[in-house]
Write a protein that holds these residues in place. Sequence first.
Motif, PDB file in Angstrom:
ATOM      1  N   ASP A   1       0.467  -1.147   0.129  1.00  0.00           N
ATOM      2  CA  ASP A   1       0.304  -0.215   0.171  1.00  0.00           C
ATOM      3  C   ASP A   1       1.073   1.181   0.189  1.00  0.00           C
ATOM      4  N   THR A   2       0.152   2.214  -1.495  1.00  0.00           N
ATOM      5  CA  THR A   2       1.616   3.627  -1.317  1.00  0.00           C
ATOM      6  C   THR A   2       1.188   4.301   0.018  1.00  0.00           C
ATOM      7  N   ALA A   3       2.317   4.719   0.926  1.00  0.00           N
ATOM      8  CA  ALA A   3       2.089   5.934   2.154  1.00  0.00           C
ATOM      9  C   ALA A   3       2.241   7.159   1.249  1.00  0.00           C
ATOM     10  N   VAL A   4       2.271   7.353   0.944  1.00  0.00           N
ATOM     11  CA  VAL A   4       2.553   9.258   0.450  1.00  0.00           C
ATOM     12  C   VAL A   4       2.093   8.848  -1.239  1.00  0.00           C
ATOM     13  N   SER A   5       0.922   9.535  -1.411  1.00  0.00           N
ATOM     14  CA  SER A   5       0.369   9.086  -2.670  1.00  0.00           C
ATOM     15  C   SER A   5      -0.310  10.441  -2.960  1.00  0.00           C
ATOM     16  N   GLN A   6       0.130  10.872  -4.266  1.00  0.00           N
ATOM     17  CA  GLN A   6       0.011  11.954  -4.618  1.00  0.00           C
ATOM     18  C   GLN A   6      -0.548  11.531  -6.530  1.00  0.00           C
ATOM     19  N   THR A   7      -1.644  13.011  -6.658  1.00  0.00           N
ATOM     20  CA  THR A   7      -2.169  13.196  -7.810  1.00  0.00           C
ATOM     21  C   THR A   7      -2.555  14.225  -8.666  1.00  0.00           C
ATOM     22  N   PRO A   8      -2.223  14.639  -9.920  1.00  0.00           N
ATOM     23  CA  PRO A   8      -1.978  13.690 -10.656  1.00  0.00           C
ATOM     24  C   PRO A   8      -0.503  13.429 -10.630  1.00  0.00           C
ATOM     25  N   LYS A   9       0.835  11.844 -11.134  1.00  0.00           N
ATOM     26  CA  LYS A   9       2.122  12.376 -11.414  1.00  0.00           C
ATOM     27  C   LYS A   9       2.526  13.105 -11.779  1.00  0.00           C
ATOM     28  N   TYR A  10       1.440  13.618 -13.406  1.00  0.00           N
ATOM     29  CA  TYR A  10       2.155  13.805 -14.577  1.00  0.00           C
ATOM     30  C   TYR A  10       0.605  15.259 -14.912  1.00  0.00           C
ATOM     31  N   LEU A  11       1.340  16.747 -14.829  1.00  0.00           N
ATOM     32  CA  LEU A  11       0.572  17.797 -15.056  1.00  0.00           C
ATOM     33  C   LEU A  11       1.149  18.292 -15.939  1.00  0.00           C
ATOM     34  N   VAL A  12       0.168  18.273 -16.836  1.00  0.00           N
ATOM     35  CA  VAL A  12       0.770  19.332 -18.668  1.00  0.00           C
ATOM     36  C   VAL A  12      -0.206  20.093 -18.951  1.00  0.00           C
ATOM     37  N   THR A  13       0.092  22.084 -18.791  1.00  0.00           N
ATOM     38  CA  THR A  13      -1.349  22.784 -18.972  1.00  0.00           C
ATOM     39  C   THR A  13      -0.311  23.441 -19.228  1.00  0.00           C
ATOM     40  N   GLN A  14      -1.126  24.871 -19.673  1.00  0.00           N
ATOM     41  CA  GLN A  14      -1.076  26.139 -20.077  1.00  0.00           C
ATOM     42  C   GLN A  14      -0.889  27.032 -19.340  1.00  0.00           C
ATOM     43  N   MET A  15      -0.323  27.872 -19.637  1.00  0.00           N
ATOM     44  CA  MET A  15       0.538  29.408 -19.020  1.00  0.00           C
ATOM     45  C   MET A  15      -1.235  29.729 -18.195  1.00  0.00           C
ATOM     46  N   GLY A  16      -0.990  30.839 -17.068  1.00  0.00           N
ATOM     47  CA  GLY A  16      -2.676  31.499 -16.776  1.00  0.00           C
ATOM     48  C   GLY A  16      -3.475  30.669 -16.329  1.00  0.00           C
ATOM     49  N   ASN A  17      -3.076  29.524 -16.595  1.00  0.00           N
ATOM     50  CA  ASN A  17      -4.328  28.207 -15.622  1.00  0.00           C
ATOM     51  C   ASN A  17      -3.844  27.985 -14.284  1.00  0.00           C
ATOM     52  N   ASP A  18      -5.250  28.234 -13.938  1.00  0.00           N
ATOM     53  CA  ASP A  18      -5.373  27.296 -12.161  1.00  0.00           C
ATOM     54  C   ASP A  18      -5.473  25.427 -11.982  1.00  0.00           C
ATOM     55  N   LYS A  19      -5.098  25.387 -11.311  1.00  0.00           N
ATOM     56  CA  LYS A  19      -4.596  24.051 -11.117  1.00  0.00           C
ATOM     57  C   LYS A  19      -3.927  23.596  -9.515  1.00  0.00           C
ATOM     58  N   SER A  20      -4.588  21.840  -9.165  1.00  0.00           N
ATOM     59  CA  SER A  20      -4.398  21.854  -7.855  1.00  0.00           C
ATOM     60  C   SER A  20      -3.784  19.878  -7.797  1.00  0.00           C
ATOM     61  N   ILE A  21      -2.754  19.681  -6.789  1.00  0.00           N
ATOM     62  CA  ILE A  21      -2.706  18.190  -7.034  1.00  0.00           C
ATOM     63  C   ILE A  21      -3.000  18.091  -5.412  1.00  0.00           C
ATOM     64  N   LYS A  22      -3.457  17.447  -5.848  1.00  0.00           N
ATOM     65  CA  LYS A  22      -3.517  15.837  -4.024  1.00  0.00           C
ATOM     66  C   LYS A  22      -2.593  14.740  -3.493  1.00  0.00           C
ATOM     67  N   CYS A  23      -2.734  15.200  -2.435  1.00  0.00           N
ATOM     68  CA  CYS A  23      -1.916  14.555  -1.908  1.00  0.00           C
ATOM     69  C   CYS A  23      -2.856  13.450  -0.033  1.00  0.00           C
ATOM     70  N   GLU A  24      -1.910  12.300  -0.825  1.00  0.00           N
ATOM     71  CA  GLU A  24      -2.568  11.543   1.353  1.00  0.00           C
ATOM     72  C   GLU A  24      -1.749  11.025   1.902  1.00  0.00           C
ATOM     73  N   GLN A  25      -2.246  10.844   2.878  1.00  0.00           N
ATOM     74  CA  GLN A  25      -0.803  10.016   3.711  1.00  0.00           C
ATOM     75  C   GLN A  25      -2.138   9.081   4.584  1.00  0.00           C
ATOM     76  N   ASN A  26      -1.425   7.222   4.089  1.00  0.00           N
ATOM     77  CA  ASN A  26      -2.346   6.658   5.128  1.00  0.00           C
ATOM     78  C   ASN A  26      -1.264   6.279   6.287  1.00  0.00           C
ATOM     79  N   LEU A  27      -0.409   6.724   6.728  1.00  0.00           N
ATOM     80  CA  LEU A  27       0.864   6.601   7.822  1.00  0.00           C
ATOM     81  C   LEU A  27       0.509   7.151   9.701  1.00  0.00           C
ATOM     82  N   GLY A  28      -1.033   7.630   9.262  1.00  0.00           N
ATOM     83  CA  GLY A  28      -1.480   8.327  10.380  1.00  0.00           C
ATOM     84  C   GLY A  28      -0.551   9.309  11.183  1.00  0.00           C
ATOM     85  N   HIS A  29       0.450   9.811  10.396  1.00  0.00           N
ATOM     86  CA  HIS A  29       1.468  10.803  10.902  1.00  0.00           C
ATOM     87  C   HIS A  29       0.656  12.637  11.127  1.00  0.00           C
TER      88      HIS A  29
END
Lengths: 111, 116
Positions: free
Chosen positions: A1-29
């Motif tokens: 099981d992945t301990a610290v997972s991020q999505t997406p792995k790759y993000l290609v976008t244009q200047m001026g756009n708004d984007k989000s990256i998500k992170c989740e951890q299942n280690l109880g930290h």
Amino acid sequence: DTAVSQTPKYLVTQMGNDKSIKCEQNLGHDTMYWYKQDSKKFLKIMFSYNNKELIINETVPNRFSPKSPDKAHLNLHINSLELGDSAVYFCASSRTGQPQHFGDGTRLSIL
Amino acid sequence: AQSVTQPDIHITVSEGASLELRCNYSYGATPYLFWYVQSPGQGLQLLLKYFSGDTLVQGIKGFEAEFKRSQSSFNLRKPSVHWSDAAEYFCAVGAPGGTSYGKLTFGQGTILTVHP
């Protein structure tokens, strides 16, 4: 099981756009972090949250806004993306005073 | 302010040879010290850490590091390198307390190439 997972792995976008990256951890930290790794592989901390409270806020443009809905999640929202934002963004987590565990990174490319 | 210097950008060794990667830090007190390894396209994996106590610490994959306060160094060593050790290695310093608690400052990394 992945301990610290991020999505997406790759993000290609244009200047001026708004984007989000998500992170989740299942280690109880209780602490989570965002780092930026530039094209020269230099790693620099951006933000840190402990129990949903912002505790480290480095000199980062206010276009970057972290959000921690709960202890297991720390998302990074970026407004008005610029060419210089191209980098690999790493999420990490730890128990207070313990080593940090890193995700595999999100490679952000701005066209 | 804390800082880390890794003097060697790129090191090449033959498989089976010994390895030492250098790390020097700047910090006002005794810091927390770490070595991480990054394989291409991957995140950072913790190799070993120093918090206090014995200055020679053992890590995973046969690595060890020695904290030398007088030299502000935390060099990483391995007696016999394997081809799978080829990767980039990062030394990091962390603040044990204060307003920078939890903040890791990384060196610029050392790329290790292993020749067969």
